[in-house]
Design an enzyme around this catalytic site. Structure first.
Site, PDB file in Angstrom:
ATOM      1  N   PHE A 150       0.814  -1.219   0.000  1.00 27.99           N
ATOM      2  CA  PHE A 150       0.000   0.000   0.000  1.00 27.99           C
ATOM      3  C   PHE A 150       0.845   1.265   0.000  1.00 27.99           C
ATOM      4  O   PHE A 150       0.374   2.320  -0.402  1.00 27.99           O
ATOM      5  CB  PHE A 150      -0.936   0.005   1.234  1.00 27.99           C
ATOM      6  CG  PHE A 150      -0.259   0.509   2.489  1.00 27.99           C
ATOM      7  CD1 PHE A 150      -0.224   1.865   2.778  1.00 27.99           C
ATOM      8  CD2 PHE A 150       0.374  -0.367   3.373  1.00 27.99           C
ATOM      9  CE1 PHE A 150       0.422   2.342   3.917  1.00 27.99           C
ATOM     10  CE2 PHE A 150       1.029   0.098   4.495  1.00 27.99           C
ATOM     11  CZ  PHE A 150       1.055   1.453   4.771  1.00 27.99           C
ATOM     12  N   LYS A 174      -1.033  -7.088  -9.199  1.00 28.26           N
ATOM     13  CA  LYS A 174      -1.992  -7.247  -8.084  1.00 28.26           C
ATOM     14  C   LYS A 174      -1.589  -6.207  -7.044  1.00 28.26           C
ATOM     15  O   LYS A 174      -0.724  -6.428  -6.212  1.00 28.26           O
ATOM     16  CB  LYS A 174      -1.883  -8.675  -7.517  1.00 28.26           C
ATOM     17  CG  LYS A 174      -3.117  -9.203  -6.819  1.00 28.26           C
ATOM     18  CD  LYS A 174      -3.629  -8.352  -5.680  1.00 28.26           C
ATOM     19  CE  LYS A 174      -2.874  -8.508  -4.389  1.00 28.26           C
ATOM     20  NZ  LYS A 174      -3.277  -7.493  -3.375  1.00 28.26           N
ATOM     21  N   GLU A 177      -4.938  -3.776  -1.870  1.00 31.89           N
ATOM     22  CA  GLU A 177      -6.377  -3.520  -1.843  1.00 31.89           C
ATOM     23  C   GLU A 177      -6.711  -2.254  -1.058  1.00 31.89           C
ATOM     24  O   GLU A 177      -7.848  -1.813  -1.037  1.00 31.89           O
ATOM     25  CB  GLU A 177      -7.133  -4.734  -1.282  1.00 31.89           C
ATOM     26  CG  GLU A 177      -6.774  -5.168   0.128  1.00 31.89           C
ATOM     27  CD  GLU A 177      -5.552  -6.087   0.211  1.00 31.89           C
ATOM     28  OE1 GLU A 177      -4.529  -5.801  -0.456  1.00 31.89           O
ATOM     29  OE2 GLU A 177      -5.616  -7.065   0.969  1.00 31.89           O
ATOM     30  N   SER A 227       5.339  -6.871   3.479  1.00 36.42           N
ATOM     31  CA  SER A 227       5.927  -7.198   4.790  1.00 36.42           C
ATOM     32  C   SER A 227       6.702  -8.519   4.711  1.00 36.42           C
ATOM     33  O   SER A 227       6.433  -9.361   3.843  1.00 36.42           O
ATOM     34  CB  SER A 227       4.811  -7.289   5.824  1.00 36.42           C
ATOM     35  OG  SER A 227       3.888  -8.276   5.420  1.00 36.42           O
ATOM     36  N   CYS A 282       9.505   1.921   3.621  1.00 40.01           N
ATOM     37  CA  CYS A 282      10.452   0.842   3.933  1.00 40.01           C
ATOM     38  C   CYS A 282      11.858   1.388   4.106  1.00 40.01           C
ATOM     39  O   CYS A 282      12.724   0.711   4.632  1.00 40.01           O
ATOM     40  CB  CYS A 282      10.430  -0.228   2.853  1.00 40.01           C
ATOM     41  SG  CYS A 282      11.182   0.333   1.334  1.00 40.01           S
ATOM     42  N   GLU A 384       9.316  -3.964  13.055  1.00 42.85           N
ATOM     43  CA  GLU A 384       9.031  -2.788  12.228  1.00 42.85           C
ATOM     44  C   GLU A 384       7.727  -2.163  12.720  1.00 42.85           C
ATOM     45  O   GLU A 384       6.697  -2.829  12.746  1.00 42.85           O
ATOM     46  CB  GLU A 384       8.886  -3.233  10.767  1.00 42.85           C
ATOM     47  CG  GLU A 384       8.640  -2.103   9.811  1.00 42.85           C
ATOM     48  CD  GLU A 384       8.470  -2.585   8.364  1.00 42.85           C
ATOM     49  OE1 GLU A 384       7.722  -3.550   8.137  1.00 42.85           O
ATOM     50  OE2 GLU A 384       9.090  -1.975   7.469  1.00 42.85           O
TER      51      GLU A 384
END
Ligand code: NAD
Length: 499
Positions: A150, A174, A177, A227, A282, A384
């Site tokens: 995301f 893909k 969402e 992740s 990240c 994280e």
């Protein structure tokens, strides 16, 4: 009625048929602004069939013709960049200027792949033997896929599909969402730029869609970003079914601040790199490691007022330093870490938990938090957090400071702030982390270098963008030819060598 986001398959938007949807929130207000379709296995299969049918003709076009689509695409993105940034920002929650950066970092990879004819040039050895020439060429894999997170809904999809498509593959994207509108629009813009229908398909979904990608025998390669637990899962399942897979996972990026560093510069860098995009990057710096108690005390004194004066606002506020977190769950997760840090004995020097924004009380906002006296055994150090929380771990000397990132399970990015060339050079040489900054807090390599971490931040052996992306999305074929044939009579039974 709530807007429905379907899929982009075979060059058109199609409605989802599975009957399953996920809510897409406006993180500023907490309102559901759309519903995104979650693809079934059958819908994924249909998209793959479309891609498979379109791919050979695309691969047959010469690389220069393929590159021209990207030249056109870049013009279209440039013309629409304001709308795109707003579309991205209202689903993600990052500010509009930061959304421009998200788009720009993807655009730079599209610029890189405009050099496809050059990037795909093979190798040639004239006279490898008597009358023998040998050459290697890079050919596309066929249908390949990308599964993206995301937090960079423009940049990471472009990092994936641009090199893959420029190399002659068809692509299944893909996206996350949580913010699917921008990737859908990128699909349309590629079509408008001249990409044949079916070469870029955007299939929205969750684990069902991901598993359908991983198990589909037609899909030859999968690039994943997200992740670490999911990265490891995708890598294991994808490689088990014989695919080429590269997965980029989570991070815990340290910045070491040496006693000779310019502390104002270091403090400013920590604020930008720690709190920008609400820490949902990240390559965010989440651990500051000042060396020596004096450095630590002075740094903390510089950080406190800077964290307290961070400007948090709705994503449309162009002057805000950062906006809301992406979802209520993400916000809760960050709050839980702050509670855990206090319970584990770290000192919370700035507490952003009470932050509230008038008119946006239901948004997923949090103020910046700053922890001092964090130690390597605490969960807020080991895991994280992915939020606006900076942790300070004090180190007595350079060797102790170096040990921290060296022993951490993640190895995405790291930075050192110092004026000493010897120390910087030693650090770059010894550190076991993929992307290193010297007086640069977020050392994200540019498009023509490659991006990737070490240790549990990455699974697979090639990086993203740059030359590695061309290797990842192609396979090498080597041809040995003899002209004129001029063969001696009789069979040869000994393996040919140059002796
Ligand atoms: P995520 O792992 O939750 O999701 C990533 C993708 O995996 C999404 O497309 C999602 O739909 C899918 N997914 C989620 N759960 C799944 C499951 N159980 N099975 C199969 N697929 C699943 O990650 P996120 O929250 O979207 O993104 C944030 C994470 O991504 C952070 O850990 C961040 O560090 C990481 N990240 C890494 C890089 C990098 O290059 N190393 C870059 C950006 C983000």
């Amino acid at each position: 009625m709530t807007r429905e986001i379907g899929h982009f398959i075979g060059g058109t938007r199609v409605a989802g048929k599975s009957g399953r949807f996920a809510d897409v929130y406006n993180p500023n207000t907490g309102e559901v602004q759309a519903k995104v379709a979650l693809a079934s296995e059958d819908e994924m299969r249909a998209a793959v069939a479309n891609a498979q049918a379109a791919q050979p003709a695309w691969a047959a076009k010469n690389a220069q013709v393929r590159a021209r689509v990207f030249f056109n695409f870049l013009r279209l993105v440039e013309a629409e960049k304001e709308e795109l940034a707003e579309m991205l920002s209202i689903e993600h929650g990052k500010t509009v200027p930061d959304a421009h950066g998200d788009i720009q970092r993807g655009v730079e990879v599209c610029e890189f792949v405009c050099g496809a004819p050059h990037l795909l040039k093979g190798e040639f050895s004239e006279g490898a033997g008597p009358g023998i020439d040998m050459y290697s060429m890079r050919q596309p894999l066929g249908v390949v896929a990308g599964i993206t997170p995301f937090n960079f809904p423009a940049m990471i999809p472009m990092w994936k599909f641009a090199p893959a498509i420029a190399c002659g593959n068809a692509f299944i994207l893909k996206p996350s969402e949580r913010d699917p509108s921008l990737p859908m629009r990128l699909g349309e813009l590629m079509l408008e730029a001249g990409l044949p229908a079916g070469i870029l398909n955007v299939v929205n979904g969750d684990k069902v869609a991901v598993d359908a990608i991983l198990d589909d025998p037609v899909i030859q390669a999968v690039g994943f970003v997200g992740s670490t637990p999911i990265a490891e899962y995708v890598y294991t399942r994808g490689t088990a079914s014989g695919k080429r897979v590269q997965c980029f996972g989570g991070a815990k990026n340290h910045m070491i601040i040496m006693p000779d560093a310019d502390l104002d510069q270091a403090a400013d860098a920590l604020i930008g790199a720690g709190y920008g995009s609400a820490g949902e990057r990240c390559m965010a710096i989440s651990v500051a490691v000042p060396v020596g108690q004096q450095t630590a005390d002075a740094l903390i004194e510089k950080l406190i007022p800077r964290v307290e004066s961070l400007k948090i606002g709705p994503s449309s506020d162009r002057d805000a330093d950062f906006g809301p977190l992406v979802t209520a769950q993400a916000e809760q997760r960050v709050r839980n870490y702050v509670d855990a840090g206090i319970a584990e004995g770290a000192t919370l020097r700035v507490d952003g938990r009470g932050f509230s924004l008038q008119g946006y009380e239901d948004g997923y906002f949090m103020g910046g938090c700053l922890f001092d006296n964090v130690t390597a055994d605490m969960s807020i150090y080991k895991e994280e957090i992915f939020g606006p929380v900076l942790t300070v771990v004090r180190a007595d000397n350079y060797e102790d400071a170096l040990e921290l990132p060296m022993n951490h399970e993640y190895g995405n990015g790291v930075a050192i702030y110092t004026r000493d060339g010897d120390t910087a050079r030693d650090f770059c040489s010894r550190i076991n982390i993929g992307m290193v900054g010297v007086n640069v807090p977020i050392p994200v390599p540019l498009a023509y270098h490659t991006f990737g971490g070490w240790k549990r931040s990455s699974f697979g052996d090639l990086n993203q963008h740059g030359p590695d992306s061309i290797r990842f999305y192609t396979r090498t074929k080597t041809v040995t030819s003899r002209w004129p044939s001029g063969l001696k009579d009789g069979a040869e039974f000994v393996i040919p060598t140059m002796n």
